[in-house]
Write an enzyme that holds these catalytic residues in place. Structure first.
Site, PDB file in Angstrom:
ATOM      1  N   SER A  40       0.865  -1.184   0.000  1.00  0.00           N
ATOM      2  CA  SER A  40       0.000   0.000   0.000  1.00  0.00           C
ATOM      3  C   SER A  40       0.899   1.231   0.000  1.00  0.00           C
ATOM      4  O   SER A  40       0.921   2.013   0.929  1.00  0.00           O
ATOM      5  CB  SER A  40      -0.937  -0.021   1.209  1.00  0.00           C
ATOM      6  OG  SER A  40      -0.219   0.088   2.417  1.00  0.00           O
ATOM      7  N   HIS A 153      -3.562  -5.886   2.514  1.00  0.00           N
ATOM      8  CA  HIS A 153      -2.693  -6.945   3.018  1.00  0.00           C
ATOM      9  C   HIS A 153      -3.442  -8.260   3.243  1.00  0.00           C
ATOM     10  O   HIS A 153      -2.885  -9.205   3.782  1.00  0.00           O
ATOM     11  CB  HIS A 153      -2.021  -6.522   4.325  1.00  0.00           C
ATOM     12  CG  HIS A 153      -1.087  -5.367   4.152  1.00  0.00           C
ATOM     13  ND1 HIS A 153      -0.612  -4.625   5.201  1.00  0.00           N
ATOM     14  CD2 HIS A 153      -0.534  -4.829   3.030  1.00  0.00           C
ATOM     15  CE1 HIS A 153       0.202  -3.671   4.745  1.00  0.00           C
ATOM     16  NE2 HIS A 153       0.250  -3.768   3.435  1.00  0.00           N
ATOM     17  N   GLU A 162      -4.794  -2.432   9.274  1.00  0.00           N
ATOM     18  CA  GLU A 162      -4.078  -3.010  10.414  1.00  0.00           C
ATOM     19  C   GLU A 162      -4.773  -2.725  11.740  1.00  0.00           C
ATOM     20  O   GLU A 162      -5.051  -1.564  12.056  1.00  0.00           O
ATOM     21  CB  GLU A 162      -2.647  -2.436  10.482  1.00  0.00           C
ATOM     22  CG  GLU A 162      -1.874  -2.688   9.202  1.00  0.00           C
ATOM     23  CD  GLU A 162      -0.531  -1.966   9.145  1.00  0.00           C
ATOM     24  OE1 GLU A 162      -0.026  -1.528  10.196  1.00  0.00           O
ATOM     25  OE2 GLU A 162       0.001  -1.854   8.027  1.00  0.00           O
ATOM     26  N   GLU A 203       1.290  -9.475   6.948  1.00  0.00           N
ATOM     27  CA  GLU A 203       2.135  -9.109   8.082  1.00  0.00           C
ATOM     28  C   GLU A 203       1.964 -10.074   9.249  1.00  0.00           C
ATOM     29  O   GLU A 203       2.319  -9.774  10.390  1.00  0.00           O
ATOM     30  CB  GLU A 203       1.857  -7.660   8.506  1.00  0.00           C
ATOM     31  CG  GLU A 203       2.234  -6.683   7.376  1.00  0.00           C
ATOM     32  CD  GLU A 203       2.154  -5.221   7.743  1.00  0.00           C
ATOM     33  OE1 GLU A 203       1.611  -4.894   8.816  1.00  0.00           O
ATOM     34  OE2 GLU A 203       2.636  -4.400   6.947  1.00  0.00           O
ATOM     35  N   ASP A 240      -4.044   1.160  11.651  1.00  0.00           N
ATOM     36  CA  ASP A 240      -3.591   1.796  10.416  1.00  0.00           C
ATOM     37  C   ASP A 240      -4.705   1.597   9.413  1.00  0.00           C
ATOM     38  O   ASP A 240      -4.933   0.485   8.932  1.00  0.00           O
ATOM     39  CB  ASP A 240      -2.284   1.191   9.896  1.00  0.00           C
ATOM     40  CG  ASP A 240      -1.838   1.865   8.599  1.00  0.00           C
ATOM     41  OD1 ASP A 240      -2.486   2.845   8.170  1.00  0.00           O
ATOM     42  OD2 ASP A 240      -0.840   1.414   8.006  1.00  0.00           O
ATOM     43  N   GLU A 281      -3.383   5.670  12.268  1.00  0.00           N
ATOM     44  CA  GLU A 281      -2.497   6.015  11.150  1.00  0.00           C
ATOM     45  C   GLU A 281      -3.297   6.123   9.861  1.00  0.00           C
ATOM     46  O   GLU A 281      -4.241   5.369   9.650  1.00  0.00           O
ATOM     47  CB  GLU A 281      -1.439   4.908  11.044  1.00  0.00           C
ATOM     48  CG  GLU A 281      -0.454   5.041   9.894  1.00  0.00           C
ATOM     49  CD  GLU A 281       0.485   3.831   9.853  1.00  0.00           C
ATOM     50  OE1 GLU A 281       0.723   3.202  10.912  1.00  0.00           O
ATOM     51  OE2 GLU A 281       0.967   3.490   8.767  1.00  0.00           O
ATOM     52  N   ASP A 308       1.496   8.391   7.415  1.00  0.00           N
ATOM     53  CA  ASP A 308       2.366   7.430   6.710  1.00  0.00           C
ATOM     54  C   ASP A 308       2.432   7.859   5.238  1.00  0.00           C
ATOM     55  O   ASP A 308       3.353   8.563   4.834  1.00  0.00           O
ATOM     56  CB  ASP A 308       1.805   6.015   6.892  1.00  0.00           C
ATOM     57  CG  ASP A 308       2.496   4.981   6.018  1.00  0.00           C
ATOM     58  OD1 ASP A 308       3.567   5.271   5.462  1.00  0.00           O
ATOM     59  OD2 ASP A 308       1.965   3.856   5.870  1.00  0.00           O
ATOM     60  N   LYS A 333       9.577   5.034   7.674  1.00  0.00           N
ATOM     61  CA  LYS A 333       9.918   3.889   6.820  1.00  0.00           C
ATOM     62  C   LYS A 333      11.143   4.273   6.000  1.00  0.00           C
ATOM     63  O   LYS A 333      11.069   5.164   5.151  1.00  0.00           O
ATOM     64  CB  LYS A 333       8.760   3.572   5.874  1.00  0.00           C
ATOM     65  CG  LYS A 333       7.535   2.946   6.538  1.00  0.00           C
ATOM     66  CD  LYS A 333       6.379   2.912   5.552  1.00  0.00           C
ATOM     67  CE  LYS A 333       5.254   2.009   6.018  1.00  0.00           C
ATOM     68  NZ  LYS A 333       4.045   2.166   5.155  1.00  0.00           N
ATOM     69  N   HIS A 361       8.283  -1.299   9.715  1.00  0.00           N
ATOM     70  CA  HIS A 361       8.635  -2.248   8.651  1.00  0.00           C
ATOM     71  C   HIS A 361       7.820  -1.927   7.403  1.00  0.00           C
ATOM     72  O   HIS A 361       7.041  -0.963   7.390  1.00  0.00           O
ATOM     73  CB  HIS A 361       8.317  -3.670   9.119  1.00  0.00           C
ATOM     74  CG  HIS A 361       6.833  -3.890   9.333  1.00  0.00           C
ATOM     75  ND1 HIS A 361       6.246  -5.123   9.390  1.00  0.00           N
ATOM     76  CD2 HIS A 361       5.813  -2.995   9.497  1.00  0.00           C
ATOM     77  CE1 HIS A 361       4.940  -4.993   9.582  1.00  0.00           C
ATOM     78  NE2 HIS A 361       4.658  -3.711   9.652  1.00  0.00           N
ATOM     79  N   LYS A 384       6.368  -0.615  14.775  1.00  0.00           N
ATOM     80  CA  LYS A 384       5.413  -1.611  14.276  1.00  0.00           C
ATOM     81  C   LYS A 384       6.152  -2.492  13.296  1.00  0.00           C
ATOM     82  O   LYS A 384       6.799  -2.014  12.368  1.00  0.00           O
ATOM     83  CB  LYS A 384       4.156  -0.971  13.678  1.00  0.00           C
ATOM     84  CG  LYS A 384       4.295  -0.206  12.391  1.00  0.00           C
ATOM     85  CD  LYS A 384       2.898   0.031  11.774  1.00  0.00           C
ATOM     86  CE  LYS A 384       2.991   0.481  10.346  1.00  0.00           C
ATOM     87  NZ  LYS A 384       1.680   0.592   9.693  1.00  0.00           N
TER      88      LYS A 384
HETATM   89  P1  PGA Z   1       2.969  -1.255   3.144  1.00  0.00           P
HETATM   90  O1  PGA Z   1       2.020  -1.171   4.405  1.00  0.00           O
HETATM   91  O2  PGA Z   1       4.323  -1.673   3.587  1.00  0.00           O
HETATM   92  O3  PGA Z   1       2.284  -2.266   2.266  1.00  0.00           O
HETATM   93  O4  PGA Z   1       2.961   0.129   2.534  1.00  0.00           O
HETATM   94  C1  PGA Z   1       2.444  -0.708   5.652  1.00  0.00           C
HETATM   95  C2  PGA Z   1       1.693   0.515   6.062  1.00  0.00           C
HETATM   96  O5  PGA Z   1       0.807   1.017   5.338  1.00  0.00           O
HETATM   97  O6  PGA Z   1       1.999   1.062   7.124  1.00  0.00           O
HETATM   98 ZN    ZN Z   2       0.464   2.727   6.930  1.00  0.00          ZN
END
Ligand code: PGA
Ligand code: ZN
Length: 424
Positions: A40, A153, A162, A203, A240, A281, A308, A333, A361, A384
């Site tokens: 995503s 996911h 999430e 995940e 999230d 998030e 994010d 990230k 991650h 996370k």
């Molecule tokens: P992604 O998802 O690694 O698939 O982008 C993680 C997130 O959205 O926090």
């Molecule tokens: Zn996110």
């Protein structure tokens, strides 16, 4: 100094190719780092260079990124001291020459950047968290464990990507990990007893079909109850939503209806009133700046609002978010921005502006544990890295268990102090 750099194509946790970089120093030190990959992904992330050769891995090969390391980047960096992180990253940014790292690839640059840090730490005889964070790095993060997966996911009908548990009431990191694992296993039996699927998402969390998003939190509450822990004080919830994924035609396509940002915000306000939620998030889409500002005004004194896709670990986008009060926290990230230096710059800006940070991650991961050390180095107080199951997720939690032991009496677990806005 650096005597060689080489890259190779390896697999990530989804079975897609990614890049691993190995660095050799003249003193004989050898270190490597592997790069994660999102599903995503935000539109404003740095470019992950893929070959586009349909004959290999459905076009997802990374041989061009490997070649960029082996032929172009290595040429520029031979002889640099590995401790010159900022200089080295700048050399790569200049060599690339684009704002989004599309020439060399953010995957190529990040692989080198992280491997350089690991080599420098190794050469200095220091654990990575101490090399990066200095002698006062001692704060163990709250593990935000994603135990129920939806959105991009999972194959389920759940919109929210999430559902995480935050063991805020634990007194140590290792106790937090134990509680998280116990709730995870309790959730599996709750799902089984209700005839719901115990299949997993990307995940490592469970991915059942559910009548509403709210019912996911009810299931988690039931699981927490089964462990004997207290929902709210021992274990809180973080979400999230990854709302960019279901924003289309100017509206949020949520639970079968088209909703405005104001309607989504009203939904979250009720959710926060009903459940012990410490953090949300990406409640809104990556372009909806006005919506974020209104949502933060409504909820920002009660919970953490994490950007994010909105910030993509980019100091410039974060600056706008700070100015417009569009959130009060930034997800971190490393591959969204594509170098360690820029990641550290973004975190520094966040902390100086009283924004919290959550180390993160990607949904496509490897056994690399750099982010565990990074969380302690910058004192995020939150990380996370998925469910307390599946090795690419657990590798980070296990690394933090080791760091906690290494710090001994100096270790402090962030616990509820990571979420100062949360009032029960
Ligand atoms: P992604 O998802 O690694 O698939 O982008 C993680 C997130 O959205 O926090
Ligand atoms: Zn996110």
């Amino acid at each position: 100094g650096i005597s060689n750099i080489s890259a190779r194509e390896i697999l990530d946790s989804r079975g897609n190719p990614t890049i691993e970089v190995e660095i050799l120093l003249e003193d004989g030190t050898q270190a490597s780092a592997a790069v994660p990959s999102g599903a995503s992904t935000g539109a404003f992330e740095a470019v992950e260079l893929r070959d586009g050769d349909a004959e290999r891995y459905g076009g997802k090969g990374v041989l061009n990124a490997v070649e960029n390391v082996d032929e172009k980047i290595v040429e520029e960096l031979l002889g640099y001291e590995a401790s010159e992180q900022r200089l080295i990253d700048q050399v790569m940014l200049d060599l690339d020459g684009t704002p989004n790292k599309s020439v060399l690839g953010a995957n190529a640059i990040l692989g080198v950047s992280l491997a350089v840090a690991r080599a420098a730490a190794e050469s200095a005889g220091l654990p990575l968290y101490r090399y990066l964070g200095g002698p006062n790095a001692h704060l163990l993060p709250v593990p935000m464990m994603n135990i129920l997966n939806g959105g991009a996911h999972a194959d389920s009908n759940v919109d929210v990507q999430e559902f995480m548990i935050a063991p805020i009431g634990a007194s140590t990191f290792s106790e937090a990990v134990r509680w998280g694992a116990e709730v995870y296993h309790a959730l599996k039996s709750v799902l089984k007893a209700k005839g719901l699927s115990t299949g997993l998402g990307d995940e490592g969390g469970f991915a059942p079909d559910l009548p509403t998003n709210r019912s996911a939190i009810d299931l988690i509450a039931e699981a927490v109850g089964k462990t004997g822990l207290t929902f709210g004080t021992d274990i809180a919830v973080a979400l999230d939503v990854a709302a960019t994924e279901f924003y289309s035609d100017g509206a949020y396509q949520f639970e079968g209806a088209a909703k405005t940002a104001a309607e989504m915000t009203a939904y979250y306000e009720q959710l926060v009133a009903d459940y012990p939620i410490v953090s949300i998030e990406d409640p809104l889409s990556e372009d909806d700046w006005a919506g974020w500002t209104a949502l933060t005004a409504a909820l920002g004194d009660k919970i953490q609002i994490v950007g994010d896709d909105l910030f993509v670990t980019n100091p410039e986008r974060l600056r706008r978010g700070i100015d417009e009060k569009a959130a009060n926290s930034m997800l971190v990230k490393v591959n969204q921005i594509g170098s360690l230096t820029e990641t550290l710059d973004a975190v520094e800006l966040a902390h100086r502006s009283a924004f919290s940070t959550m180390m993160s991650h990607r949904s496509g991961e490897t056994e690399d544990t750099t982010i565990a050390d990074l969380a302690v180095a910058v004192g995020s107080g939150q990380i996370k890295t998925g469910a307390p199951a599946r090795s690419e997720r657990v590798a980070k939690y296990n690394r933090l268990l080791w760091i906690e032991r290494d710090l001994d009496d100096a270790a402090r677990y962030a616990g509820a102090t990571a979420f100062p806005r949360f009032k029960k």
